[in-house]
Write a protein that holds these residues in place. Structure first.
Motif, PDB file in Angstrom:
ATOM      1  N   GLN A 136      -1.271   2.478  -9.377  1.00 22.57           N
ATOM      2  CA  GLN A 136      -2.428   3.286  -9.648  1.00 22.57           C
ATOM      3  C   GLN A 136      -3.207   3.623  -8.426  1.00 22.57           C
ATOM      4  N   ASN A 169      -5.930   5.949  -6.844  1.00 21.61           N
ATOM      5  CA  ASN A 169      -7.397   6.790  -6.971  1.00 21.61           C
ATOM      6  C   ASN A 169      -8.250   6.848  -5.729  1.00 21.61           C
ATOM      7  N   ARG A 215      -9.908   0.631  -5.203  1.00 20.85           N
ATOM      8  CA  ARG A 215      -9.365   2.062  -5.484  1.00 20.85           C
ATOM      9  C   ARG A 215      -8.029   2.182  -6.086  1.00 20.85           C
ATOM     10  N   SER A 272      -5.552  11.368  -6.941  1.00 16.96           N
ATOM     11  CA  SER A 272      -4.772  10.257  -7.420  1.00 16.96           C
ATOM     12  C   SER A 272      -3.265  10.404  -7.454  1.00 16.96           C
TER      13      SER A 272
END
Length: 124
Positions: free
Chosen positions: A81, A83, A66, A16
């Protein structure tokens, strides 16, 4: 208006990263904000956008589920963000702002303020 991204780097697949983008010199809380990316040899593509007021979010198909875009109007900052990163996510990521939204949040031409980009490299 100045746009400054940060948070890029090298990460292994499955990892991440969180990108940040600070905007100065404009009325940030009225801006549509978006993230785009450009991989080597490819065109710049839409990643995510977040509206002012409603905070509605939109995502490109390859990152849906994601990536998460968010904003903090008190800090004139938008975040991405990321991931479950994949090698295909390797690109320069650009933050963009739009002070006069016309309805096409996914188009490069919609945005009138751009940062210089931050590089994300995902190793396999």
């Amino acid at each position: 208006v100045q746009v400054l991204e940060s948070g890029g780097g090298l990460v292994q697949a499955g990892g991440s990263l969180r990108l940040s983008c600070v905007v100065s010199g404009g009325t940030f809380n009225r801006f549509l904000m978006g993230w785009f990316r450009q991989a080597p040899g490819k065109e710049r593509e839409f990643v995510a956008a977040i509206m002012s007021d409603t905070y509605s979010t939109y995502y490109g198909g390859s990152v849906q589920g994601r990536f998460t875009i968010s904003r903090d109007d008190a800090k004139n900052t938008v975040f991405l963000q990321m991931n479950s990163l994949k090698p295909d996510d390797t690109a320069v990521y650009y933050c963009a702002g739009d002070s006069s939204y016309s309805g096409q949040y996914y188009k490069i031409q919609e945005y009138n303020y751009w940062g210089a980009g931050t590089r994300v490299t995902v190793s396999s």
